[in-house]
Scaffold this motif. Sequence first.
Motif, short mmCIF file in Angstrom:
data_model
loop_
_atom_site.label_atom_id
_atom_site.label_comp_id
_atom_site.label_asym_id
_atom_site.label_seq_id
_atom_site.Cartn_x
_atom_site.Cartn_y
_atom_site.Cartn_z
N PRO A 90 0.83 -1.21 0.00
CA PRO A 90 0.00 0.00 0.00
C PRO A 90 0.86 1.27 0.00
O PRO A 90 2.04 1.21 0.40
CB PRO A 90 -0.79 -0.13 1.31
N LYS B 271 -1.73 -8.25 1.34
CA LYS B 271 -3.18 -8.43 1.61
C LYS B 271 -3.45 -8.33 3.11
O LYS B 271 -4.42 -7.69 3.54
CB LYS B 271 -3.61 -9.80 1.06
N GLU C 146 -3.06 -4.74 4.05
CA GLU C 146 -4.18 -3.96 3.51
C GLU C 146 -5.43 -4.14 4.38
O GLU C 146 -6.10 -3.17 4.74
CB GLU C 146 -4.44 -4.40 2.06
N GLU C 147 -5.70 -5.38 4.76
CA GLU C 147 -6.87 -5.65 5.62
C GLU C 147 -6.74 -4.92 6.96
O GLU C 147 -7.71 -4.38 7.48
CB GLU C 147 -7.00 -7.16 5.89
N ARG C 148 -5.50 -4.95 7.48
CA ARG C 148 -5.27 -4.30 8.76
C ARG C 148 -5.44 -2.78 8.63
O ARG C 148 -6.06 -2.14 9.48
CB ARG C 148 -3.86 -4.65 9.27
N GLU D 156 -7.26 -1.24 6.46
CA GLU D 156 -8.70 -0.99 6.32
C GLU D 156 -9.33 -0.78 7.69
O GLU D 156 -10.10 0.15 7.92
CB GLU D 156 -9.39 -2.24 5.71
N LEU D 157 -8.97 -1.71 8.59
CA LEU D 157 -9.50 -1.68 9.94
C LEU D 157 -9.09 -0.39 10.64
O LEU D 157 -9.91 0.29 11.25
CB LEU D 157 -8.94 -2.90 10.70
N ARG E 108 -8.18 2.34 9.22
CA ARG E 108 -8.81 3.49 8.57
C ARG E 108 -10.22 3.71 9.13
O ARG E 108 -10.63 4.85 9.36
CB ARG E 108 -8.87 3.27 7.06
N ALA E 109 -10.90 2.57 9.38
CA ALA E 109 -12.25 2.68 9.95
C ALA E 109 -12.18 3.31 11.35
O ALA E 109 -12.98 4.19 11.68
CB ALA E 109 -12.89 1.30 10.03
N ASP F 31 -11.38 6.97 10.91
CA ASP F 31 -12.57 7.70 10.49
C ASP F 31 -13.52 7.92 11.66
O ASP F 31 -14.14 8.97 11.79
CB ASP F 31 -13.31 6.94 9.38
#
Lengths: 423, 423
Positions: free
Chosen positions: B324, B400, B403-405, B407-408, B410-411, B414
């Motif tokens: 990423p 991958k 990236e999944e981590r 994502e988490l 980032r949530a 946010d």
Amino acid sequence: MTTAHMKFDQTSDKIADRVRNLRSSAVRDLFAAAVRPDIISLSGGMPDVSLLPQRAIQKAVHAAITDERAVALQYGSTNGRLETRQALCDIMRDIGVRVKPEEMLLTSGAQQALNLLGETFLDKGDIVLVEGPTYLTALSAFNAYEPEIHSVPFDDEGMRMDLLEEELKRIGKGNKRLKMLYTIPNFQNPGGVTMTGERRKRLIELSHEYDFMIIEDDPYGRLRYEGGHMVPLKAQDDRVIYLGTISKIFAPGLRIGWICAPVDVLARISLVKQGADLCGSTFDQVVVEHYFTDTPWQRTLQKFIKTYGERRDAMLAALEEYFPPEASWTHPEGGFFLWVTLPKYVDTGSMLADALEAGVTFCPGDSFYVDGVTGRNCMRLNFSYETPENITEAIRRLAKVIEERLELYRAFIDAGAIKVPEE
Amino acid sequence: MTTAHMKFDQTSDKIADRVRNLRSSAVRDLFAAAVRPDIISLSGGMPDVSLLPQRAIQKAVHAAITDERAVALQYGSTNGRLETRQALCDIMRDIGVRVKPEEMLLTSGAQQALNLLGETFLDKGDIVLVEGPTYLTALSAFNAYEPEIHSVPFDDEGMRMDLLEEELKRIGKGNKRLKMLYTIPNFQNPGGVTMTGERRKRLIELSHEYDFMIIEDDPYGRLRYEGGHMVPLKAQDDRVIYLGTISKIFAPGLRIGWICAPVDVLARISLVKQGADLCGSTFDQVVVEHYFTDTPWQRTLQKFIKTYGERRDAMLAALEEYFPPEASWTHPEGGFFLWVTLPKYVDTGSMLADALEAGVTFCPGDSFYVDGVTGRNCMRLNFSYETPENITEAIRRLAKVIEERLELYRAFIDAGAIKVPEE
């Protein structure tokens, strides 16, 4: 700009307290001298590797460079290759010790085991009990961690349990500083004496009563030339930490020793070993594994026993023939060494130069004591390496050196310059 | 009578303070896990010994079991066999270091050298300077002697001399506690960065100004895939203590490393080594000696360089393709490793389980720092052992997981649950 002198000063300034007083040992210096071809060495502790059959070596090594190559050339695990540990567990059964591979950790010779035990268990000022005299390089390994070392004398039946008990009473029950007792129960180095079954039993009792770990160092156990096998301490109490090595039953050039201990003890040692060397030589491990599984090593062992037994006999006979009546010595039933005691007023260290000149080396007795003073009238003699003819000749030469020295002392004694204490 | 629980208590009671807090490293635990065949390992540090020509191995070993057999199977000298040291001095000349055999001591891998240096020079509380992050098992070796370890960050040009100087000012001139600085100047482990010529020069100046010993650990120096050879620190100042090893240019299964140092320094280390292991494996020494004198080892080295260079390229390309945009990484010109940095709020250690499940291993960054906290957002990746195809696949898998981590995270960001610090 930097002169040699400045360099030396710089190092002195930087070294740790623990090594400030380390000195090269007389034994090692002599070891170096003993490579002169005209000298017969009774000072070393070397097995005679020329007795190893070429075919067995080739077979064991062949495995390491063919089928097992990818393993033998690569990093291995800190505790040592599982298959090698299994092979060594198998040979431990012959001497009465049943351990599983997870209760064994491979080391770079038993010497590394001693160092790891020191690093794992000894804080400055902790107490270690040893036989006096004892294996001098065990003391070096422990001394790096600055313990107090207390010596307990032995007699023909091994470490004196009455004196050990007195020492333990002085130390006191529940003394947290008391960590371990180090013993070589079979054919002790340097004494040549073997601990009796009764004393072994008593030692184990005392270890429970006073709560200390027993370290049983057994490099010579299989090299018995008379008498019956003695059951190892480890076989009688699995709290005992047992040290083994292939150095005397195979080859010390491959540095493989082992520690057998309860798994929780090994877990601690293994962590320490990671920082010490990551892992041992996997190549050597694979060779050792195949030596003890694919070759007739028991037959070779019998050859060692026969040869060393003859050499011991030659030494005992020569001592009887040549040594003066003032000398006494131990009668080892196995192993590599015997211990000679001369009158208290004799300093064997001061005879080294004369002995070298006469073409023979030995180890002065004070090298085997912590205080560097006790044992000055003693010497350790090795009978594993030289031929019977050479041993006889060496003892003849050494007797002459001793006799000359005694003559001198006798003159001093007659003149009243030396007082002979009652012994 | 003794239960497993009681045994464990007994050991806890006996162990030395220095090992009380030793923990098995995440790296090593993973190393163990990585033997599962479906997992691609980027966590190890292994050379690919399958690249070694069978004939060269046979030739080198042949010498040890025939002509040199009597030496190879017997005890050797503590400093190592003279002929082996001579052979290694000869190969040191290629990299610009001229030393004589008396300025070299052989060790059981460079790891033992680190341990011996710690034992010889470090008292409790002494100061050791290291790169942060650095080789974690060097820290274990030093930690046995309870020094204070101060980390100095690096950038793409190696250890930051400005930050080193600040640290030295804090320590103070003439501070007797300051003993040594440990550096891996070429293709640092774990960073992959190389110290520039200018910084090397400055480091040597500072070592004189503040009076500390430089330990130059150089396992990867010959494995350069681009750029020109950098002159070792040792070649510029013979006070430098240089550590070499055959582990990455021949085979780590034979445990042969070496220390090059002034003779007075070596004399101290040699005394310590006697207690540590008496001597190293003479068998391994003879094999190594013949490998570097009787076989076309330079040609084999070129094969290593070509292969590892391709693997590095594969990793760099895969990182570019799959990782990423939040990730950055070093671009090593040689060696075995590169260092990935993720956003500060990421904890790579907590991703290990997911990575294992995805079939890939890596080393979390905090393992390379003394405090066990710094570097949590980083990881070390190894590119020497797996094929380019495997490396590409491993990076794809790892990307991958990351990236999944992310994502988490980032949530969480946010939702305001994680504050993103200004970097």
